[in-house]
Design an enzyme around this catalytic site. Structure first.
Site, PDB file in Angstrom:
ATOM      1  N   LEU A  32      -3.970   7.056  -6.166  1.00 40.10           N
ATOM      2  CA  LEU A  32      -2.680   6.419  -5.892  1.00 40.10           C
ATOM      3  C   LEU A  32      -2.851   5.066  -5.209  1.00 40.10           C
ATOM      4  O   LEU A  32      -3.707   4.892  -4.350  1.00 40.10           O
ATOM      5  CB  LEU A  32      -1.822   7.339  -5.012  1.00 40.10           C
ATOM      6  CG  LEU A  32      -1.535   8.727  -5.580  1.00 40.10           C
ATOM      7  CD1 LEU A  32      -0.611   9.512  -4.644  1.00 40.10           C
ATOM      8  CD2 LEU A  32      -0.926   8.661  -6.978  1.00 40.10           C
ATOM      9  N   HIS A  33      -2.009   4.123  -5.625  1.00 32.57           N
ATOM     10  CA  HIS A  33      -2.007   2.788  -5.034  1.00 32.57           C
ATOM     11  C   HIS A  33      -0.554   2.395  -4.746  1.00 32.57           C
ATOM     12  O   HIS A  33       0.357   3.218  -4.915  1.00 32.57           O
ATOM     13  CB  HIS A  33      -2.701   1.785  -5.960  1.00 32.57           C
ATOM     14  CG  HIS A  33      -2.204   1.846  -7.378  1.00 32.57           C
ATOM     15  ND1 HIS A  33      -0.922   1.511  -7.732  1.00 32.57           N
ATOM     16  CD2 HIS A  33      -2.812   2.237  -8.531  1.00 32.57           C
ATOM     17  CE1 HIS A  33      -0.764   1.657  -9.035  1.00 32.57           C
ATOM     18  NE2 HIS A  33      -1.889   2.114  -9.548  1.00 32.57           N
ATOM     19  N   GLY A  81       1.528   0.756  -6.354  1.00 31.67           N
ATOM     20  CA  GLY A  81       2.438   0.922  -7.495  1.00 31.67           C
ATOM     21  C   GLY A  81       3.036   2.320  -7.479  1.00 31.67           C
ATOM     22  O   GLY A  81       4.262   2.498  -7.546  1.00 31.67           O
ATOM     23  N   HIS A  82       2.164   3.328  -7.348  1.00 27.84           N
ATOM     24  CA  HIS A  82       2.656   4.708  -7.252  1.00 27.84           C
ATOM     25  C   HIS A  82       3.542   4.857  -6.011  1.00 27.84           C
ATOM     26  O   HIS A  82       4.581   5.515  -6.039  1.00 27.84           O
ATOM     27  CB  HIS A  82       1.492   5.687  -7.123  1.00 27.84           C
ATOM     28  CG  HIS A  82       0.521   5.667  -8.259  1.00 27.84           C
ATOM     29  ND1 HIS A  82      -0.737   5.138  -8.142  1.00 27.84           N
ATOM     30  CD2 HIS A  82       0.624   6.126  -9.539  1.00 27.84           C
ATOM     31  CE1 HIS A  82      -1.381   5.269  -9.294  1.00 27.84           C
ATOM     32  NE2 HIS A  82      -0.569   5.852 -10.165  1.00 27.84           N
ATOM     33  N   GLY A 137       6.898   3.695 -13.902  1.00 25.80           N
ATOM     34  CA  GLY A 137       6.687   2.275 -13.655  1.00 25.80           C
ATOM     35  C   GLY A 137       6.937   1.458 -14.920  1.00 25.80           C
ATOM     36  O   GLY A 137       6.562   1.859 -16.030  1.00 25.80           O
ATOM     37  N   GLN A 138       7.544   0.299 -14.734  1.00 22.05           N
ATOM     38  CA  GLN A 138       7.736  -0.657 -15.827  1.00 22.05           C
ATOM     39  C   GLN A 138       6.380  -1.160 -16.321  1.00 22.05           C
ATOM     40  O   GLN A 138       6.252  -1.670 -17.426  1.00 22.05           O
ATOM     41  CB  GLN A 138       8.600  -1.801 -15.288  1.00 22.05           C
ATOM     42  CG  GLN A 138       8.944  -2.889 -16.251  1.00 22.05           C
ATOM     43  CD  GLN A 138       9.791  -2.395 -17.391  1.00 22.05           C
ATOM     44  OE1 GLN A 138      10.733  -1.616 -17.190  1.00 22.05           O
ATOM     45  NE2 GLN A 138       9.459  -2.824 -18.605  1.00 22.05           N
ATOM     46  N   VAL A 156       4.416  -3.440  -9.487  1.00 21.82           N
ATOM     47  CA  VAL A 156       3.904  -3.887  -8.186  1.00 21.82           C
ATOM     48  C   VAL A 156       2.581  -4.616  -8.436  1.00 21.82           C
ATOM     49  O   VAL A 156       1.722  -4.126  -9.183  1.00 21.82           O
ATOM     50  CB  VAL A 156       3.700  -2.694  -7.231  1.00 21.82           C
ATOM     51  CG1 VAL A 156       3.091  -3.159  -5.917  1.00 21.82           C
ATOM     52  CG2 VAL A 156       5.032  -1.995  -6.989  1.00 21.82           C
ATOM     53  N   SER A 184      -4.877   1.958 -11.369  1.00 24.74           N
ATOM     54  CA  SER A 184      -6.030   2.748 -10.912  1.00 24.74           C
ATOM     55  C   SER A 184      -7.299   2.221 -11.569  1.00 24.74           C
ATOM     56  O   SER A 184      -8.383   2.287 -10.999  1.00 24.74           O
ATOM     57  CB  SER A 184      -5.833   4.216 -11.268  1.00 24.74           C
ATOM     58  OG  SER A 184      -4.597   4.666 -10.765  1.00 24.74           O
TER      59      SER A 184
HETATM   60  P1  AMP Z   1      -0.628   6.625 -13.723  1.00 24.63           P
HETATM   61  O1  AMP Z   1      -1.143   7.325 -12.506  1.00 24.63           O
HETATM   62  O2  AMP Z   1      -1.406   5.416 -14.090  1.00 24.63           O
HETATM   63  O3  AMP Z   1      -0.339   7.557 -14.852  1.00 24.63           O
HETATM   64  O4  AMP Z   1       0.791   6.053 -13.286  1.00 24.63           O
HETATM   65  C1  AMP Z   1       1.788   6.893 -12.795  1.00 24.63           C
HETATM   66  C2  AMP Z   1       3.084   6.128 -12.731  1.00 24.63           C
HETATM   67  O5  AMP Z   1       2.918   5.009 -11.865  1.00 24.63           O
HETATM   68  C3  AMP Z   1       3.503   5.552 -14.079  1.00 24.63           C
HETATM   69  O6  AMP Z   1       4.912   5.708 -14.227  1.00 24.63           O
HETATM   70  C4  AMP Z   1       3.103   4.116 -13.981  1.00 24.63           C
HETATM   71  O7  AMP Z   1       3.885   3.275 -14.793  1.00 24.63           O
HETATM   72  C5  AMP Z   1       3.350   3.843 -12.520  1.00 24.63           C
HETATM   73  N1  AMP Z   1       2.585   2.666 -12.103  1.00 24.63           N
HETATM   74  C6  AMP Z   1       1.259   2.460 -12.236  1.00 24.63           C
HETATM   75  N2  AMP Z   1       0.914   1.238 -11.803  1.00 24.63           N
HETATM   76  C7  AMP Z   1       2.049   0.633 -11.388  1.00 24.63           C
HETATM   77  C8  AMP Z   1       2.380  -0.641 -10.837  1.00 24.63           C
HETATM   78  N3  AMP Z   1       1.452  -1.577 -10.607  1.00 24.63           N
HETATM   79  N4  AMP Z   1       3.667  -0.887 -10.542  1.00 24.63           N
HETATM   80  C9  AMP Z   1       4.625   0.031 -10.770  1.00 24.63           C
HETATM   81  N5  AMP Z   1       4.382   1.246 -11.276  1.00 24.63           N
HETATM   82  C10 AMP Z   1       3.126   1.556 -11.583  1.00 24.63           C
END
Ligand code: AMP
Length: 513
Positions: free
Chosen positions: A35-36, A38-39, A152-153, A181, A191
C-alpha cells in the site's frame, strides 16, 4: 465498528460484517497490497463516506499471465496492516488463493466483460487480464456486499470495466472513482514503482510530463486526438530507454477511440521502462461542472440554488418538481399510495424532462412528453408528494433519472443527499447550514406571513430538530455532509450574499473560459 479485525477467511469476514445493518454503510477498497498513498487516498475517502471500511489485500493470480510478475509482485503485509489500522480501517481481508479459488483456476466460473472494453489499451498486450480482474472484484463484491466500492482513476480501464460489469450484473453497489495520487515530481504512485532503478525512475517521469503537455494543449483549445497524441508521443520519443506501448484518446466510459474531445476524453498511456510496465492517464473534460448543494430544511437551499444556477448558466435540476411529477402520475392513474409496489411500478414508467432557465418562474416539467408544469402544483399533489417521495424505490428511480440529466454536467441541484449520493463526483459541493434557531425563525416568519399563526416558534424548533435526526438515521441514503463539501453558514446572510459566495466558489473551481 471500533475493533480492528484482520481476517483470512470468508466466514470470518462475514461474521465481522454480520452486525452491520442499515443505515450503517459499508465501504470497500480492493487492493493487491504494497500500500502507498494512492491506496491511502481511497481508504481515506471510504472512511469519510462510510460507517464501516473493509480493505482486501489479495494478489490475484487470475489476472497475471504466466510470463508476468505474479511471483515477484511487492508484498508488505505487516506495514499494510499497520497503515490500515492507522487509517481507521475496520476489517482487512487477506484471503489465500485457496480461500477464493477452492476448486483452482481451471474451469472456474469467470466474469467476461464486453470485448469492446477489454481488447483495447492494456488489454491488447494483456489478454485475459481484465477477465481476471472482473472475476475477483465481482467475487469480493458478492462476499462483502458493500454500499460503495472505491477505485483509483489511475487504472482507468479497470474502472470502466468494473462499472460496466456492476451495471450488467445488477449489483447494488456504487462505484466511486478517486483521483490519481502522484509523487511531488508528478510520477503516478504505483506498487510497481518499487521495481524502478533510480535512473529508470527519472525516465518514468516522462509519462506524466507528456500528459501535462497534452493537458496544456487541451486547455489552450486543442481537442483533436491526433494532435493530443502527437504531443505525448513526440515527448516520449526523446527518451530512448522508454518503449511506448500505447497513447490513446478514448471515451472514459465506453473506451471507444475518439477523434476529438466533444465532452470528455481519457488520454491514456502505457510504456515500458526497463522491465517495468507503467501506466498513466488524464481526463480531458469540456463539460460544465456539477454544483451540488445540500443542507438541512430551512437553510435556504432552493432559492439560492436557482439563483446560483442562473448566474452560472447551469440547468437547475429541480428534484422537488420531479417528485411532484411522479406523485401527479400516481394520482392520475388512481394508484393506491399505500401500496408501495404499485407506486414504484407506476413511477418506473415516468420519463421526466425539466427546464428551469427562468429563476423567477416555477420549473417547466414534462412527463412522457406531456407538459404538466401547472398540474404538479395542485393542492392534491402538494398534500401527497412527501408520502410518495419517502418510498426508497421511488427515490432510486428518481436518482437514476437525475444522474442521467447530470451525465453531461452543467447542472445545479439541491437536496439532502445530492453531494453524497446523487452526484458523489460533483465538482463543487456546498453544505448550506443555518443554526436550528435561525431555520425555525425563518419558517415561523414564513408561516406568519401566510397567516398561519397557531404554531409557535418553540414547536417549530422542536420539529426542526426531530426532522434533522430522522434524516440522519434513515435507511436509504441518510443525510450527512459530504467529506469534500464546503460548509456555508447562512445565519445573518441575505440570499444575494449566499448566492454570490456560491458563485465565487464555483468559479474558483471552474474558471470562466
Ligand atoms: P492495486 O493494489 O494496484 O490493485 O490498486 C488498488 C486500487 O488502488 C485500484 O483501484 C487502483 O486504481 C488504486 N490506485 C493505485 N495507485 C493509485 C494512485 N496512484 N492513485 C489513486 N489510486 C490508485
Amino acid at each position: 465498528m471500533g475493533t480492528f479485525h484482520h481476517v483470512n477467511t470468508i466466514v470470518g469476514l462475514q461474521t465481522a460484517l454480520s452486525h452491520v445493518t442499515p443505515p450503517r454503510t459499508i465501504g470497500f477498497v480492493p487492493t493487491m497490497g504494497a500500500l502507498h498513498r494512492g491506496h491511502q487516498s481511497l481508504i481515506e475517502r471510504a472512511r469519510q463516506d462510510c460507517d464501516v471500511v473493509v480493505v482486501s489485500i489479495f494478489v490475484n493470480p487470475l489476472q497475471f499471465a504466466p510470463h508476468e510478475d505474479l511471483e515477484r509482485y511487492p508484498r508488505s503485509l505487516t506495514a499494510d496492516l499497520q497503515l490500515c489500522r492507522d487509517l481507521g480501517v475496520d476489517i482487512v481481508f487477506t484471503p489465500s488463493g485457496h480461500e477464493l479459488y477452492p476448486h483452482g483456476l481451471d474451469g472456474l466460473t469467470t466474469v467476461d466483460p464486453p470485448r469492446e472494453l477489454t481488447t483495447g489499451l492494456c488489454g491488447r498486450s494483456r489478454p485475459g487480464h481484465f477477465r481476471g480482474v472482473a472475476t475477483v472484484v465481482l467475487k469480493l463484491l458478492h462476499i462483502i456486499q458493500p454500499d460503495r466500492a472505491y477505485f483509483g482513476q489511475k487504472d482507468a480501464q479497470q474502472l470502466a470495466i468494473i462499472r460496466r460489469c456492476v451495471a450488467d450484473l445488477n449489483l447494488d453497489v456504487e462505484i466511486i472513482a478517486c483521483p490519481i495520487v502522484r509523487d511531488s515530481d508528478g510520477l503516478a504512485l504505483s506498487s510497481r514503482n518499487q521495481y524502478l532503478s533510480e535512473r529508470e525512475r527519472a525516465t518514468a517521469l516522462a509519462l506524466s510530463q507528456a500528459l501535462q503537455l497534452a493537458t496544456q494543449a487541451f486547455r489552450n483549445g486543442c481537442v483533436t486526438a491526433a494532435i493530443l497524441r502527437q504531443q505525448v508521443t513526440s515527448h516520449l520519443q526523446q527518451f530512448p530507454d522508454l518503449r511506448l506501448d500505447y497513447a490513446e484518446l478514448v471515451h472514459p466510459d465506453t473506451l471507444v477511440p475518439l477523434e476529438q474531445v466533444d465532452t470528455v476524453g481519457l488520454l491514456a498511456i502505457a510504456a515500458w521502462v526497463g522491465n517495468t510496465r507503467l501506466i498513466d492517464n488524464c481526463l480531458l473534460d469540456r463539460r460544465l461542472g456539477i454544483l451540488a448543494i445540500d443542507g438541512p430544511a430551512g437553510a435556504g437551499k432552493s432559492t439560492v440554488t436557482r439563483q446560483a444556477a442562473h448566474a452560472l448558466g447551469l440547468q437547475y435540476l429541480d428534484t422537488g418538481a420531479m417528485y411532484r411529477a411522479a406523485t401527479w402520475w400516481c394520482l392520475q392513474h388512481h394508484i393506491d399510495l399505500t401500496d408501495e409496489v404499485a407506486v414504484v411500478e407506476a413511477v418506473a414508467q415516468c420519463r421526466i424532462r425539466l427546464d428551469s432557465r427562468d429563476p423567477n418562474q416555477p420549473s417547466q416539467v414534462w412527463l412522457n412528453d406531456q407538459d404538466i408544469t401547472a398540474a404538479i402544483r395542485s393542492l392534491e399533489v402538494t398534500q401527497r408528494v412527501s408520502q410518495v417521495a419517502a418510498l426508497p424505490g421511488v427515490r432510486r428511480l428518481m436518482v437514476q433519472q437525475q444522474r442521467q440529466m447530470g451525465a453531461q454536467g452543467g447542472v445545479a441541484a439541491e437536496g439532502r443527499d445530492i453531494g453524497t449520493h446523487v452526484f458523489p463526483e460533483a465538482g463543487v459541493k456546498i453544505f448550506l447550514t443555518a443554526s436550528s434557531q435561525e431555520r425555525a425563525k425563518r419558517r415561523w416568519q414564513e408561516l406568519q406571513e401566510q397567516g398561519q399563526r397557531e404554531i409557535t416558534y418553540e414547536d417549530l424548533l422542536q420539529q426542526m430538530i426531530e426532522r434533522d435526526t430522522a434524516d440522519q438515521q434513515r435507511a436509504y441514503a441518510p443525510f450527512r455532509k459530504a467529506a469534500d463539501a464546503i460548509e456555508v453558514c447562512t445565519d445573518n446572510l441575505s440570499i444575494a450574499d449566499v448566492t454570490s459566495k456560491i458563485v465565487h466558489l464555483y468559479r474558483r473551481r471552474y474558471p470562466q473560459p
